[in-house]
Design a protein around this motif. Structure first.
Motif, short mmCIF file in Angstrom:
data_model
loop_
_atom_site.label_atom_id
_atom_site.label_comp_id
_atom_site.label_asym_id
_atom_site.label_seq_id
_atom_site.Cartn_x
_atom_site.Cartn_y
_atom_site.Cartn_z
N ALA A 1 12.50 -3.29 95.02
CA ALA A 1 12.61 -3.15 96.48
C ALA A 1 11.22 -3.13 97.08
CB ALA A 1 13.34 -1.85 96.84
N MET A 2 11.16 -3.41 98.36
CA MET A 2 9.88 -3.35 99.06
C MET A 2 9.67 -1.91 99.55
SD MET A 2 8.34 -5.87 101.80
CE MET A 2 6.91 -5.51 102.75
N GLY B 1 10.35 -0.60 104.51
CA GLY B 1 10.82 -0.91 103.16
C GLY B 1 12.28 -1.33 103.21
N ASN B 2 12.86 -1.56 102.03
CA ASN B 2 14.27 -1.91 102.01
C ASN B 2 15.00 -1.22 100.87
OD1 ASN B 2 13.50 -3.42 99.79
ND2 ASN B 2 14.18 -5.38 100.59
N ASN B 3 16.29 -1.27 100.92
CA ASN B 3 17.16 -0.64 99.95
C ASN B 3 17.29 -1.56 98.73
OD1 ASN B 3 19.44 0.19 98.48
ND2 ASN B 3 20.46 0.96 100.31
N LYS C 1 4.13 1.59 106.36
CA LYS C 1 3.61 2.10 107.64
C LYS C 1 2.19 2.64 107.53
CE LYS C 1 7.94 3.66 109.61
NZ LYS C 1 8.67 4.80 110.12
N VAL C 2 1.85 3.17 106.37
CA VAL C 2 0.51 3.73 106.22
C VAL C 2 -0.54 2.66 105.96
CG1 VAL C 2 1.35 5.97 105.41
CG2 VAL C 2 0.80 4.19 103.75
N ALA C 3 -0.10 1.46 105.58
CA ALA C 3 -1.04 0.40 105.22
C ALA C 3 -1.29 -0.61 106.33
CB ALA C 3 -0.53 -0.34 103.97
N ILE C 4 -0.35 -0.73 107.27
CA ILE C 4 -0.47 -1.75 108.31
C ILE C 4 0.18 -1.24 109.60
CG2 ILE C 4 1.65 -2.94 107.59
CD1 ILE C 4 0.16 -5.62 108.21
N PRO D 1 7.42 -13.21 90.23
CA PRO D 1 6.54 -12.42 91.11
C PRO D 1 7.21 -11.10 91.49
CG PRO D 1 7.43 -14.35 92.25
CD PRO D 1 7.85 -14.46 90.82
N ILE D 2 6.41 -10.12 91.83
CA ILE D 2 6.95 -8.81 92.21
C ILE D 2 7.74 -8.94 93.51
CG2 ILE D 2 6.34 -6.46 92.91
CD1 ILE D 2 3.89 -6.75 90.98
N GLY D 3 7.15 -9.58 94.51
CA GLY D 3 7.82 -9.83 95.78
C GLY D 3 7.92 -11.32 96.01
N PRO D 4 8.80 -11.75 96.88
CA PRO D 4 8.97 -13.19 97.09
C PRO D 4 7.74 -13.84 97.71
CG PRO D 4 10.20 -11.97 98.74
CD PRO D 4 9.67 -10.96 97.76
#
Length: 131
Positions: free
Chosen positions: A105-106, A89-91, A110-113, A60-63
């Motif tokens: 990385a994520m 996001g993260n580093n 902020k613009v979405a939620i 998966p792209i993200g966990p």
């Protein structure tokens, strides 16, 4: 004796009704949180349940959020830390999901939620280890 049996039966019925009502409330809350995740774009990279593949059968792209809930279970600052990650996001060099996800990385969201909705969603995600 008959009055005692009726009282026990009524108490049992009341308990069952309360459990059923709580289950309905949980299901309604789950549906609201899944909807919030969908409209915020979260489900483009994350799934709720563990064990799902990403695009083209890759990781998966993200966990998956059940994995996130398990990893952060019992950590006092988890909700604050994860809400910050959702918003900022993260580093990619600090990722602790290497070899488990295909995303690097994520990105900041902020613009979405909104911060309040991000915290509500994170609180729900962290509660998934109890489901």
């Amino acid at each position: 004796a008959a009055a005692g049996r009726r009282a026990r039966r009524a108490a049992a019925l009341l308990g069952l009704t309360m459990i059923t009502g709580a289950a309905r409330a949980d299901a309604a809350h789950d549906e609201k949180m899944r909807h919030l995740a969908a409209v915020s774009g979260c489900l483009a990279c994350h799934s709720v349940e563990s064990g799902k593949s990403g695009p083209d059968g890759l990781a998966p792209i993200g966990p998956p959020w059940q994995d996130v809930a398990q990893r952060y279970a019992g950590q006092k600052d988890a909700a604050t830390k994860l809400t910050r990650t959702v918003l900022q996001g993260n580093n990619p060099y600090e990722s602790h999901w290497k070899d488990k996800v295909s995303g690097i990385a994520m990105p900041p969201n902020k613009v979405a939620i909104s911060p309040a909705d991000a915290r509500r969603l994170v609180d729900w995600i962290l509660a998934l280890h109890k489901h």
